[in-house]
Design a protein around this motif. Sequence first.
Motif, short mmCIF file in Angstrom:
data_model
loop_
_atom_site.label_atom_id
_atom_site.label_comp_id
_atom_site.label_asym_id
_atom_site.label_seq_id
_atom_site.Cartn_x
_atom_site.Cartn_y
_atom_site.Cartn_z
N GLY A 19 -20.56 17.18 34.55
CA GLY A 19 -21.70 16.24 34.82
C GLY A 19 -21.24 14.73 34.43
N GLU A 20 -20.39 15.02 33.39
CA GLU A 20 -19.73 13.70 33.01
C GLU A 20 -18.35 13.62 32.92
OE1 GLU A 20 -21.40 12.59 29.17
OE2 GLU A 20 -23.47 12.67 29.99
N LYS A 21 -17.67 14.89 32.59
CA LYS A 21 -16.18 14.73 32.66
C LYS A 21 -15.63 16.10 32.95
CE LYS A 21 -16.39 15.75 27.62
NZ LYS A 21 -17.55 16.45 27.67
N TRP A 22 -14.39 16.29 33.04
CA TRP A 22 -13.83 17.42 33.25
C TRP A 22 -13.50 18.00 32.02
CZ3 TRP A 22 -13.55 19.44 37.84
CH2 TRP A 22 -13.78 18.55 39.05
N ASN A 23 -13.42 19.52 31.96
CA ASN A 23 -13.21 20.21 30.66
C ASN A 23 -12.35 21.42 31.32
OD1 ASN A 23 -15.21 19.15 28.62
ND2 ASN A 23 -16.58 19.80 30.07
N LEU A 24 -11.27 21.54 30.26
CA LEU A 24 -9.99 22.55 30.71
C LEU A 24 -10.41 24.07 30.03
CD1 LEU A 24 -6.87 20.89 30.54
CD2 LEU A 24 -8.06 21.38 32.87
N GLN A 25 -10.45 24.92 30.95
CA GLN A 25 -10.52 26.44 30.30
C GLN A 25 -9.46 27.32 30.73
OE1 GLN A 25 -14.34 27.97 31.56
NE2 GLN A 25 -15.56 26.21 31.11
N ASP A 26 -9.17 28.25 29.78
CA ASP A 26 -8.07 29.23 30.24
C ASP A 26 -8.46 29.83 31.52
OD1 ASP A 26 -6.72 28.41 27.96
OD2 ASP A 26 -7.66 29.67 26.65
N ILE A 27 -7.46 30.26 32.06
CA ILE A 27 -7.63 31.00 33.40
C ILE A 27 -7.32 32.46 32.83
CG2 ILE A 27 -6.60 31.66 35.44
CD1 ILE A 27 -5.36 28.90 36.03
N PRO A 28 -8.55 33.21 33.20
CA PRO A 28 -8.51 34.59 32.63
C PRO A 28 -7.56 35.55 33.22
CG PRO A 28 -10.38 34.27 33.83
CD PRO A 28 -9.79 33.14 33.88
N ALA A 29 -6.73 36.27 32.56
CA ALA A 29 -5.63 37.27 33.28
C ALA A 29 -6.31 38.19 34.22
CB ALA A 29 -4.89 38.00 31.95
N PRO A 30 -5.63 38.51 35.16
CA PRO A 30 -6.22 39.45 35.97
C PRO A 30 -6.40 40.98 35.62
CG PRO A 30 -4.10 38.99 36.96
CD PRO A 30 -4.27 37.88 35.72
N GLU A 57 -10.44 11.70 38.06
CA GLU A 57 -9.63 12.88 38.63
C GLU A 57 -9.32 14.05 37.37
OE1 GLU A 57 -4.70 12.89 39.70
OE2 GLU A 57 -5.62 10.97 39.00
N PRO A 58 -9.37 15.24 37.86
CA PRO A 58 -9.36 16.33 36.90
C PRO A 58 -7.84 16.50 36.08
CG PRO A 58 -9.09 17.31 38.81
CD PRO A 58 -9.40 15.94 39.03
N PRO A 59 -7.84 16.74 34.72
CA PRO A 59 -6.65 16.94 34.26
C PRO A 59 -6.12 18.18 34.74
CG PRO A 59 -8.53 17.60 32.74
CD PRO A 59 -9.00 16.81 33.74
N VAL A 60 -4.69 18.24 34.52
CA VAL A 60 -3.87 19.22 34.96
C VAL A 60 -3.13 20.02 33.90
CG1 VAL A 60 -2.23 20.25 36.61
CG2 VAL A 60 -3.89 18.51 37.40
N GLU A 61 -3.12 21.34 33.64
CA GLU A 61 -2.32 21.77 32.56
C GLU A 61 -2.24 23.27 32.96
OE1 GLU A 61 -2.96 22.99 27.90
OE2 GLU A 61 -3.94 21.26 28.59
N ALA A 62 -0.76 23.66 32.88
CA ALA A 62 -0.40 25.01 33.16
C ALA A 62 -1.51 26.19 32.58
CB ALA A 62 0.76 25.23 33.16
N GLY A 63 -2.05 27.16 33.15
CA GLY A 63 -2.51 28.20 32.72
C GLY A 63 -4.13 27.84 32.53
N LYS A 64 -4.72 26.68 32.85
CA LYS A 64 -5.94 26.21 32.76
C LYS A 64 -6.66 25.67 34.01
CE LYS A 64 -5.44 25.76 28.14
NZ LYS A 64 -6.33 25.95 27.12
N GLN A 65 -7.70 25.81 33.99
CA GLN A 65 -8.72 25.45 35.26
C GLN A 65 -9.54 24.43 34.64
OE1 GLN A 65 -10.91 28.61 37.18
NE2 GLN A 65 -10.94 27.42 38.82
N ALA A 66 -9.88 23.50 35.77
CA ALA A 66 -10.65 22.10 35.35
C ALA A 66 -11.99 22.71 35.62
CB ALA A 66 -10.42 20.87 35.67
N PHE A 67 -13.15 22.34 35.15
CA PHE A 67 -14.63 22.40 35.14
C PHE A 67 -15.48 21.08 34.82
CE2 PHE A 67 -13.15 26.90 34.62
CZ PHE A 67 -13.97 27.62 35.62
N TRP A 68 -16.30 20.72 35.80
CA TRP A 68 -16.89 19.50 35.84
C TRP A 68 -18.36 19.74 35.11
CZ3 TRP A 68 -16.30 14.55 35.99
CH2 TRP A 68 -17.22 13.64 36.17
#
Length: 82
Positions: free
Chosen positions: A53-64, A40-51
């Motif tokens: 191949g082994e685990k999920w990593n969170l990255q900032d969601i860029p501002a439009p 299951e991916p982690p959930v954090e406000a303002g972040k998006q999860a990326f796989w």
Amino acid sequence: MDFITGYQYGDKNQYIGEYQFPNNLDQDSIHMPLNTTLIEPPVEAGKQAFWDGEKWNLQDIPAPAEIEKPPYVMPVITEVVE
């Protein structure tokens, strides 16, 4: 029939949602849909999860990006054509 919840990722490895598929863990070979993991991916406000191949990593969601538009100007009627 029992179902398993998997977590799908897109072409750029970004999390795109949950996916339910038949439970086949009791069989010799496990068939999971493509681009799906049971982690299951982690959930954090303002972040998006990326796989990765082994685990999920969170990255900032860029501002439009801001789009500059000229203000709307109402056309002025200068003559009447009959």
